[in-house]
Design a protein around this motif. Structure first.
Motif, PDB file in Angstrom:
ATOM      1  N   UNK A 120       6.295  -7.667   1.847  1.00 21.26           N
ATOM      2  CA  UNK A 120       5.926  -9.035   1.458  1.00 21.26           C
ATOM      3  C   UNK A 120       5.061  -8.974   0.206  1.00 21.26           C
ATOM      4  N   UNK A 121       5.457  -9.741  -0.806  1.00 28.00           N
ATOM      5  CA  UNK A 121       4.655  -9.837  -2.031  1.00 28.00           C
ATOM      6  C   UNK A 121       3.913 -11.165  -2.000  1.00 28.00           C
ATOM      7  N   UNK A 122       2.597 -11.107  -1.974  1.00 29.75           N
ATOM      8  CA  UNK A 122       1.770 -12.318  -2.063  1.00 29.75           C
ATOM      9  C   UNK A 122       1.295 -12.427  -3.506  1.00 29.75           C
ATOM     10  N   UNK A 123       1.839 -13.388  -4.224  1.00 31.63           N
ATOM     11  CA  UNK A 123       1.529 -13.510  -5.651  1.00 31.63           C
ATOM     12  C   UNK A 123       0.444 -14.560  -5.870  1.00 31.63           C
ATOM     13  N   UNK A 124      -0.674 -14.149  -6.472  1.00 26.50           N
ATOM     14  CA  UNK A 124      -1.804 -15.052  -6.672  1.00 26.50           C
ATOM     15  C   UNK A 124      -1.992 -15.411  -8.148  1.00 26.50           C
TER      16      UNK A 124
END
Length: 291
Positions: free
Chosen positions: A209-213
């Protein structure tokens, strides 16, 4: 309140029912609250008739005295009709002022008939005007309460829908998800993010999972803790979390705040995070050779 006053009002409501419906409608037009853009004449007339019928039934069955209360059983039909009409008007975009004026406009045709019937008895006229005022005002107050409750439900529903839209979990590749975050990340939104993310991991059998901020303006201690908790939850689901979009400013801020990301992978951009994620699930990216 003398029963003669109640009897007079009831007589007016029953003997002049159709005329009052039409005059009530006419008063709404003059007051600018009929909203022909939202309701046809037939719909407005039907609402008036339904409300007036329930109102007359309440006057017939209720004890209109010093303890008068619209919550009494005698007014059950009126409350039900009011709730239905109010909800319909809220959903179509009627304002609180328009809704209150719509109800209060009923006074005009009732006062006109009382004046004609009691022109030789000022004392009786005053009593009956006070009765009508009390009844219709209670009618309007109850409508306002229903209106506010309905608006609050709509606002809460819209808030939930906006939360869902603001936390979309996207499948970038087989077994690879991304969660692009934009704006602020408070506790309520963090909880929504967590629930959506974990459900999608289970549904898609994701491994990374990539959590892009990139779109998160400020990362403080609270935001960082929310992100780390999300990463920990992802690991408990058997997947790996990569936080992307770590800008130089955010990196400096996190160092100054003493935030330790531990074993959570971080990347400066979603592009590098995606390349890393694909490797973790067994894919490689190769540049196509020019012919």
């Amino acid at each position: 309140m003398p029963q003669t006053a109640t009897a007079t009002v009831l007589n007016i409501l029953e003997s002049h029912f159709s005329l009052i419906v039409e005059e009530w409608l006419g008063t709404q037009v003059r007051e600018g609250v009929k909203r022909s853009d939202l309701f046809s004449d037939a719909e407005s007339r039907a609402q008036n008739a339904e409300l007036l019928k329930a109102f007359a039934k309440g006057v017939r069955n209720a004890a209109v005295d010093s303890d008068f209360n619209l919550e009494d059983a005698a007014w059950e039909d009126l409350r039900a009709v009011l709730a239905d009409v109010t909800k319909e008007r809220v959903n179509r975009g009627v304002t609180p002022t328009e809704m209150a004026t719509f109800v209060l406009a009923l006074k005009t045709p009732l006062f006109a008939r009382l004046e004609a019937m009691r022109e030789d008895d000022p004392a009786a006229l005053i009593r009956e005007v006070l009765l009508v005022t009390r009844l219709v005002d209670a009618f309007a107050i109850y409508t306002n309460e229903v209106f506010i409750a309905e608006r609050e439900q709509i606002i809460e529903r819209q808030r939930e829908e906006m939360l869902e839209l603001s936390t979309p979990v996207v499948e970038l590749w087989d077994r690879v998800l991304t969660l692009p975050l934009i704006g602020t990340l408070d506790s309520a939104r963090a909880q929504e993010v967590m629930e959506n993310l974990l459900e999608t991991i289970l549904e898609r059998q994701a491994e990374v999972v990539i959590v892009d901020i990139t779109g998160v303006g400020t990362v403080d201690t609270q935001v960082a803790q929310h992100l780390l908790r999300a990463a920990a939850a992802v690991r408990l689901m058997g997947a790996e979390c990569i936080i992307s979009g770590i800008s130089p400013m955010i990196a400096q801020t996190m160092v100054q705040l003493g935030i330790d990301v531990g074993t959570v992978s971080t990347r400066s951009s979603i592009r590098t995070a995606l390349a890393d994620a694909l490797k973790k699930v067994g894919y490689s990216i190769q540049k196509q050779r020019e012919a």
